[in-house]
Design a protein around this motif. Structure first.
Motif, PDB file in Angstrom:
ATOM      1  N   PHE A   1      42.307 -49.000 -24.122  1.00  0.00           N
ATOM      2  CA  PHE A   1      40.829 -49.212 -24.360  1.00  0.00           C
ATOM      3  C   PHE A   1      40.625 -50.638 -24.723  1.00  0.00           C
ATOM      4  CE2 PHE A   1      41.485 -44.536 -25.348  1.00  0.00           C
ATOM      5  CZ  PHE A   1      39.947 -44.164 -24.779  1.00  0.00           C
TER       6      PHE A   1
ATOM      7  N   GLU B   1      33.380 -47.905 -28.620  1.00  0.00           N
ATOM      8  CA  GLU B   1      34.308 -47.114 -27.677  1.00  0.00           C
ATOM      9  C   GLU B   1      34.547 -45.589 -28.100  1.00  0.00           C
ATOM     10  OE1 GLU B   1      37.453 -49.845 -24.938  1.00  0.00           O
ATOM     11  OE2 GLU B   1      37.671 -49.798 -27.300  1.00  0.00           O
ATOM     12  N   ASN B   2      34.197 -45.563 -29.461  1.00  0.00           N
ATOM     13  CA  ASN B   2      34.340 -43.997 -29.727  1.00  0.00           C
ATOM     14  C   ASN B   2      33.319 -43.215 -29.579  1.00  0.00           C
ATOM     15  OD1 ASN B   2      37.104 -44.237 -30.333  1.00  0.00           O
ATOM     16  ND2 ASN B   2      36.794 -45.186 -32.431  1.00  0.00           N
ATOM     17  N   LEU B   3      32.072 -43.662 -29.120  1.00  0.00           N
ATOM     18  CA  LEU B   3      30.672 -43.204 -29.127  1.00  0.00           C
ATOM     19  C   LEU B   3      30.991 -41.826 -28.089  1.00  0.00           C
ATOM     20  CD1 LEU B   3      28.309 -46.034 -28.611  1.00  0.00           C
ATOM     21  CD2 LEU B   3      28.369 -44.737 -30.757  1.00  0.00           C
ATOM     22  N   ASN B   4      30.006 -40.889 -28.192  1.00  0.00           N
ATOM     23  CA  ASN B   4      29.993 -40.030 -27.320  1.00  0.00           C
ATOM     24  C   ASN B   4      29.322 -40.318 -26.040  1.00  0.00           C
ATOM     25  OD1 ASN B   4      30.869 -37.865 -29.040  1.00  0.00           O
ATOM     26  ND2 ASN B   4      29.046 -37.354 -29.817  1.00  0.00           N
ATOM     27  N   GLY B   5      30.189 -39.958 -24.814  1.00  0.00           N
ATOM     28  CA  GLY B   5      29.779 -40.472 -24.004  1.00  0.00           C
ATOM     29  C   GLY B   5      30.678 -41.573 -23.088  1.00  0.00           C
ATOM     30  N   VAL B   6      31.646 -41.990 -24.082  1.00  0.00           N
ATOM     31  CA  VAL B   6      32.794 -42.809 -23.590  1.00  0.00           C
ATOM     32  C   VAL B   6      33.990 -42.207 -23.193  1.00  0.00           C
ATOM     33  CG1 VAL B   6      34.199 -45.003 -23.942  1.00  0.00           C
ATOM     34  CG2 VAL B   6      31.638 -44.777 -24.980  1.00  0.00           C
ATOM     35  N   TYR B   7      34.496 -42.142 -22.063  1.00  0.00           N
ATOM     36  CA  TYR B   7      35.731 -41.695 -21.566  1.00  0.00           C
ATOM     37  C   TYR B   7      36.749 -42.861 -21.079  1.00  0.00           C
ATOM     38  CZ  TYR B   7      33.243 -37.428 -20.759  1.00  0.00           C
ATOM     39  OH  TYR B   7      32.582 -36.112 -20.908  1.00  0.00           O
ATOM     40  N   SER B   8      38.034 -42.298 -21.352  1.00  0.00           N
ATOM     41  CA  SER B   8      39.024 -42.875 -20.704  1.00  0.00           C
ATOM     42  C   SER B   8      38.911 -42.663 -19.025  1.00  0.00           C
ATOM     43  CB  SER B   8      40.298 -42.813 -21.170  1.00  0.00           C
ATOM     44  OG  SER B   8      40.791 -41.427 -20.955  1.00  0.00           O
TER      45      SER B   8
ATOM     46  N   ASN C   1      41.354 -41.706 -17.610  1.00  0.00           N
ATOM     47  CA  ASN C   1      42.372 -40.571 -17.234  1.00  0.00           C
ATOM     48  C   ASN C   1      41.581 -39.205 -18.042  1.00  0.00           C
ATOM     49  OD1 ASN C   1      44.624 -41.994 -16.778  1.00  0.00           O
ATOM     50  ND2 ASN C   1      45.619 -41.755 -18.576  1.00  0.00           N
ATOM     51  N   GLU C   2      40.813 -39.493 -18.935  1.00  0.00           N
ATOM     52  CA  GLU C   2      40.266 -37.917 -19.526  1.00  0.00           C
ATOM     53  C   GLU C   2      39.028 -37.739 -18.286  1.00  0.00           C
ATOM     54  OE1 GLU C   2      37.939 -38.027 -23.121  1.00  0.00           O
ATOM     55  OE2 GLU C   2      37.475 -35.901 -22.787  1.00  0.00           O
TER      56      GLU C   2
END
Lengths: 463, 284
Positions: free
Chosen positions: A236, A242-249, A251-252
């Protein structure tokens, strides 16, 4: 001489509505014409450019004379996964880059011809390989991505009893969780895996080595071990939001889409947030894959945010072009500063800053420098971080002898791929950090040679 | 390799116990770890904390409450049926050693993962005080089992139908106020309960550990979907956890991230119910 043959593709306006393969492959006629362009050099430079040293003029000359079965045989002598490599190898950086035709003209389309042969064989039905005479030796392969599959195939062909341990429920590693269906149909990976199973390789899925069994246990139970666990840990940026809902790696996001088939939700159980405005951070192949998946899921606008310029983007040219054709917006020389939150901890935008290129850095690329006061906001409800991965430490949980770098990659002898632990080789992204499918396969091949020598002659090639 | 259901029991309404045949998982499992299962080809991967394991018999016990489509579908499976995938053990095991007196707090279905911990703490020579709670007496699970591995056992119910009328945290506070020397407190339950517990124990300075249950896919550190904020740092619950120091966990973030797919989960469950009624499954 005929011109380099184009390969048919799904039209951009059609393909953005489906997950089917974009490139459609050569017809027999196109393949024959393309093959006829090969000069069959005495000292073929292309072979030197191939990490697994496929006899390229050898297989192409068989296409010329219409002997496709023989062409497939030549390919498979050095490459267990031709249908995969023909699709995802960066040929323009490897074999095709060295093709002498490329100096004045366009190089032979080696990758497309490789794909053509592999597809020909698959349509016809891949013959079941004969099982070699058993040597009585056992080898454990940890991870079933390109490195592990290649090592397993070569070791099985040598007659050793190979067991692959895969952490996920499906075989193929990045080929199944990372690379999307529209670039590499999963049925192709399945067929290549079937071939390896026919060689007698035993496959255990849902086995997380380091948890269910330790590396030390594998060393005791098997005569040698190959580690090809990849670089699976997403990086990251360390910016706000970056931990908000809607943030993806990436990979995920890609795992949900590719491995879990979230694009078929609710027919498949795994959900994914589709988003209207999607921002993908990064300029590599993974960023392109994520952006193009987001578009196919139905986003109104997908943009790539990359801090350097077009020229520096590490993705394959072909993938960048495909993404552009599909309408992906490229916000170049742009860097995210923070991710903005709405009232319910959800993403509403990305604050970015404009960059300019300064002096070259250690990698030789010009270093991007932020332009003061140039901040602006890009509206977004989904943000995908695709800035790279690092190796997964789980495998080493119980093995103190295995030497690793401060970055978490495994240290090996580059000639033999042997680690600090005798009888344990490693290769692929677990050693190099994120790289290509074919370089991982090259490492798997090298390691198989070492392991073969180690268990048949009872010594390390280091000795 | 499919994993067979050896035993299935409904412990209380909507909460089931299953013993799953998984030899190698059972041999390697330790208290505090979890598994990820996928029922079939179309299934979602869901993490469940290990409730018990028997290395000799080669089975692992899971206890789950019906929450969404996957748990509903699982609850309809029978002894003898098989689950497609059952990966584990995952996560870092609990760090269990002889400390003195330890309090173990389990709320709702969280009592399931507390049980092997209570047993392990006791086997390590600790004096184990267990506090278990549920909304009401008829929803309380594993009371006898917990009694068997605890030196003291307290029960709390929200409606007062059994034991203390109130929350498990009330009893924790009472014990701490009594001045007893407590070496560690382990709390597992709904996030809101763990958050409250963290607040209750903080002023006393007693080490408090919680086990987090964020959304996960692979469980090996690959997707980063399970990231939680601990002491201001992003941690992956699947490899860095699932247990963390309660005083450092951002529970509000955890709860917010857990709610991410609420609308999809509802849709999935409704579709499933619909398919059920068309007779495609074994619900009748």
């Amino acid at each position: 001489m005929p011109v380099r043959q184009k390969m048919a593709e799904q039209k951009p306006e059609e393909r953005i509505k489906n997950f089917n393969e974009v490139a459609l492959g050569y017809t027999a006629k196109e393949a024959a014409i393309e093959a006829s362009r090969c000069l069959e050099c005495k000292k073929p430079k292309c072979v030197e450019g191939c990490p697994v040293n496929i006899d390229i003029p050898g297989f192409i000359s068989q296409i010329k004379v219409g002997n496709l079965d023989e062409a497939v045989k030549v390919l498979k002598e050095s490459n267990a996964l031709p249908a995969v490599c023909g699709r995802v190898c960066p040929q323009e950086e490897q074999c095709e880059k060295r093709c002498v035709l490329g100096k004045k003209n366009q190089p032979v389309a080696i990758g497309r011809l490789e794909r053509f042969c592999a597809d020909y064989e698959r349509e016809k039905g891949v013959p079941i390989p004969k099982k070699p005479t058993p040597t009585g030796k056992k080898v454990a392969v940890v991870g079933s991505g390109p490195a592990g599959l290649t090592a397993a195939a070569d070791l099985a062909k040598a007659g050793h009893a190979v067991t692959i341990f895969e952490a996920l429920h499906e075989i193929g590693g990045v080929l199944v969780y990372g690379i999307p269906e529209f670039r590499l149909p999963k049925v192709i990976v399945k067929e290549e895996v079937e071939y390896i199973k026919h060689l007698g390789v035993d496959i255990k899925v849902n086995y997380v080595i380091g948890r269910i069994k330790t590396l030390d246990y594998l060393r005791k139970e098997f005569d040698a071990v190959f580690i090809g666990t990849g670089a699976g840990l997403p990086k990251f940026m360390g910016i706000e939001g970056e931990n908000l809902n809607g943030v993806y790696s990436a990979n995920e996001f890609l795992t949900r889409v590719n491995l879990m088939k979230a694009y078929k939700f609710p027919e498949y159980d795994t959900p994914i947030k589709k988003g209207h405005h999607v921002v993908v951070v990064g300029g590599g192949n993974v960023a392109m894959d994520a952006a193009r998946c987001a578009l196919r899921l139905g986003a109104d606008e997908v943009s790539i945010v990359y801090r350097r310029s077009d020229e520096e983007m590490p993705a394959r040219r072909e993938e960048i072009e495909h993404a552009r054709e599909e309408g992906i917006v490229f916000r170049l020389l742009t860097n995210p500063v923070r991710i903005l939150s709405g009232d319910n901890n959800e993403v509403v935008g990305v604050e970015c800053i404009k960059m300019e290129l300064g002096e070259p850095d250690d990698s030789g690329r010009r270093r991007p420098v932020a332009i003061k006061g140039s901040e602006f906001v890009v509206e977004a409800d989904i943000v995908i971080i695709a800035i790279g991965t690092s190796p997964n430490p789980v495998i080493f949980a119980d093995s103190k002898e295995l030497e690793i770098t401060p970055w978490g990659t495994i240290i090996v002898d580059e000639e033999t791929m042997m680690t600090s632990v005798n009888g344990v080789c490693a290769g692929g992204d677990a050693v190099t950090g994120a790289a290509t499918v074919i370089s991982a396969m090259g490492a798997g091949k090298k390691a198989a040679v070492t392991i073969n020598k180690y268990i048949t002659e009872g010594k390390s090639t280091k000795d | 390799m499919p994993y067979r259901i050896l035993e299935k029991r409904e412990l209380v309404p909507n909460t089931y116990l299953m013993k799953i045949e998984a030899q190698d998982v059972a041999k390697a499992a330790k208290a505090g770890q979890f598994i990820i299962l996928r029922i079939d080809e179309r299934g979602e991967r869901i993490p469940l904390t290990i409730a018990d394991y028997d290395p000799n018999e080669g089975h692992v016990t899971i206890i789950f409450q019906i929450m969404g489509k996957t748990t509903k579908q699982l609850s309809k499976m029978s002894e003898g049926d098989s689950i497609e995938d059952f990966a584990g053990p995952l996560g870092t095991p609990s760090d269990i050693e002889k400390l003195g007196t330890v309090i173990l707090v389990g709320g709702g279905v969280g009592i399931a993962p507390i049980y092997p911990q209570a047993r392990a703490y006791r086997e390590a020579g600790n004096y184990v005080i267990s506090i278990i709670g549920a909304r009401s007496a008829d929803l309380l699970i594993l009371e006898d089992e917990m009694a068997a591995v605890s030196d003291e056992l307290y029960v709390a119910t929200d409606d007062g139908s059994k034991g203390h009328h109130g929350f498990v945290t009330d009893i924790v506070k009472e014990i701490l106020d009594s001045g007893r020397d407590i070496a560690r407190i382990v709390v597992i339950g709904p996030p809101i309960m763990m958050k409250v517990a963290a607040g209750v124990t903080k002023p006393y300075g007693v080490e408090t550990i919680v086990s987090l249950n964020p959304i996960m896919i692979d469980g090996t550190g690959m997707c980063g979907g399970c990231r939680v904020s601990v002491g201001g740092e992003a941690k992956f619950a699947c490899i860095d956890g699932p247990e963390f120091d309660a005083s450092k966990v951002d529970f509000d973030l955890l709860m917010s991230r857990l709610s991410l797919y609420h609308s999809e989960e509802k849709k999935s469950a409704e579709e499933y119910e619909h398919r059920c009624c068309e007779g495609e499954c074994k619900c009748r």
